[in-house]
Structures are given as C-alpha cells and as structure tokens.
Write a protein that holds these residues in place. Sequence first.
Motif, PDB file in Angstrom:
ATOM      1  N   SER A   1      23.371  81.381 124.146  1.00 62.13           N
ATOM      2  CA  SER A   1      23.007  82.471 123.233  1.00 62.13           C
ATOM      3  C   SER A   1      21.890  83.347 123.788  1.00 62.13           C
ATOM      4  CB  SER A   1      22.584  81.913 121.867  1.00 62.13           C
ATOM      5  OG  SER A   1      21.363  81.200 121.956  1.00 62.13           O
ATOM      6  N   LEU A   2      21.321  82.954 124.919  1.00 66.49           N
ATOM      7  CA  LEU A   2      20.188  83.701 125.479  1.00 66.49           C
ATOM      8  C   LEU A   2      20.623  84.957 126.220  1.00 66.49           C
ATOM      9  CD1 LEU A   2      18.126  80.670 126.822  1.00 66.49           C
ATOM     10  CD2 LEU A   2      17.615  82.061 124.811  1.00 66.49           C
ATOM     11  N   LYS A   3      21.887  85.022 126.601  1.00 67.12           N
ATOM     12  CA  LYS A   3      22.429  86.180 127.297  1.00 67.12           C
ATOM     13  C   LYS A   3      23.520  86.816 126.453  1.00 67.12           C
ATOM     14  CE  LYS A   3      19.948  85.974 131.054  1.00 67.12           C
ATOM     15  NZ  LYS A   3      18.982  87.063 131.372  1.00 67.12           N
ATOM     16  N   ALA A   4      23.381  88.097 126.205  1.00 71.89           N
ATOM     17  CA  ALA A   4      24.329  88.782 125.323  1.00 71.89           C
ATOM     18  C   ALA A   4      25.766  88.617 125.790  1.00 71.89           C
ATOM     19  CB  ALA A   4      23.962  90.263 125.232  1.00 71.89           C
ATOM     20  N   GLU A   5      26.006  88.729 127.079  1.00 70.59           N
ATOM     21  CA  GLU A   5      27.379  88.643 127.597  1.00 70.59           C
ATOM     22  C   GLU A   5      28.016  87.301 127.240  1.00 70.59           C
ATOM     23  OE1 GLU A   5      29.812  89.000 131.867  1.00 70.59           O
ATOM     24  OE2 GLU A   5      27.620  89.150 131.819  1.00 70.59           O
TER      25      GLU A   5
END
Length: 247
Positions: free
Chosen positions: A234-238
């Motif tokens: 969940s830390l990276k939008a992609e």
Amino acid sequence: MAAPTPLIAGNWKMNGLRASLAEARAIANGAAGSRARVAICPPNLLIHQMCEMLSGTEVLVGGQDAHWEMSGAFTGDVSAQMLADAGAKLVILGHSERRTGYRETDEIVARKTQAALAAGLEPIVCVGETLEERKAGHALAVVTGQVRGSLPADLAGKAFSVAYEPVWAIGTGLTPTTSEIEEMHRAIRATLSEMFGAASAAAPILYGGSVKPSNAREILHAAEVGGALVGGASLKAEDFLAIVRAV
C-alpha cells in the motif's frame, strides 16, 4: 442479502513522511470510480494533512490504533476521539503486531472497539493465528475465539469489518491456499452471524497477509473475502491501485 461493499485498506504502519503524501494523492486519483471502498491508514502525524489533501475524493483515511480511553495520563497514546478530530473515519484495532508486541488481549481490543464506536469511527478488527497454532490444528478455534472476544455487542447494527491476517503470512511472502482462506472466512462469517444475526452480513471480512498485485485477484475472488488489509504494497500507488482494481 447482497454481499457487503468490498473494502481495500492500506496499513502504512511506521512508514511515511510528508513527501509520501504524493503517493496518497496518486492513490486517490487512480481509485476514483472503484467498485471498492478504499482507505489509507498512515502514521498519526500524517492523518490530518492526508485528510485535508484527500478532501473531496473517495478515499477514506484511518488510524492504526487507538486507546480505549478518550483522554488521560497515557503518554504517547492517541485516543479514538483524537483520530476523529484529525479527520479519520476508520481505525485498525487488534493488529497482530499490537497483540504480539504490546500484548493486547481480546478484552483490550474489545474496549478499544467500543471507544472507536463512541468516537464515530468505523473499526477494522484484526484476528489471526500463528504458524504453531495452525500446525497444531487450532487455527479455526483460535480465530473464532478472537472474533467472539474482540467484538463487543455494541457493534450490532454498526459499520465494521473483520480482517483475517494469519500471523505467519504477514511480511513473509507466504500466503495460505485459497481453500484455507475460504475455510477461515466462512468460519468467521458463521461466528458473526451467531453474534449479530442477519445484519452482520453487511460487514466485510478482509484478508490481510502478504497481499500483493500478483496474488490479489485470486484472493479477492475467493468465497467470503470482502476486501483486503494491505501492508507493504500500500506504500506505492502503482502496487496498491493494482490491488484495488483486482476487486
């Protein structure tokens, strides 16, 4: 009765600085029109800023924990009322890292859940077994026991969700088989029905434990899986949006 609306919640844990708010904005932009409700639970210091930045979007903001008291001499703790005042709408309670690292019992989690409800927050109550408990054949008994002990009667008729997170799968890259996930989620659903009746059908049962883009579709389409509690992905939008789109 219709299936509950899926919930995909990102637990940032102790990660994220102000620069990370750009990822939250990207998530909100990409999640517009999603079939699922989408939430981000950042560290407490980012909640107010994230709420302001995401105002007007469909993404909800939540906390990662809350004390059972509304105020008092509890140095370092944050109350549910404080989270709500900062703009949060949800809160994660009873995460395995809290149960293990801070020795939180079912009773403590239930008290925190009551405090969350009193503050107007939607609780995400976590349950899950250790690898030793699963190997011993106690997984179903442990988890359904946690459900009974951690969810107070006050939840009847309220919005809430249960997150099943096998402790041995969190951050390890390991995941239960689809049949194991379905077995556990069905057992949790049956327990919720016993406790709260037909109204409990509206509560989604989330899966949490090394959810990532590569396995999200299989997990999210398993029986009685009503969403996901996502950690590192969940830390990276992609990565997070790939999971949202897998619903």
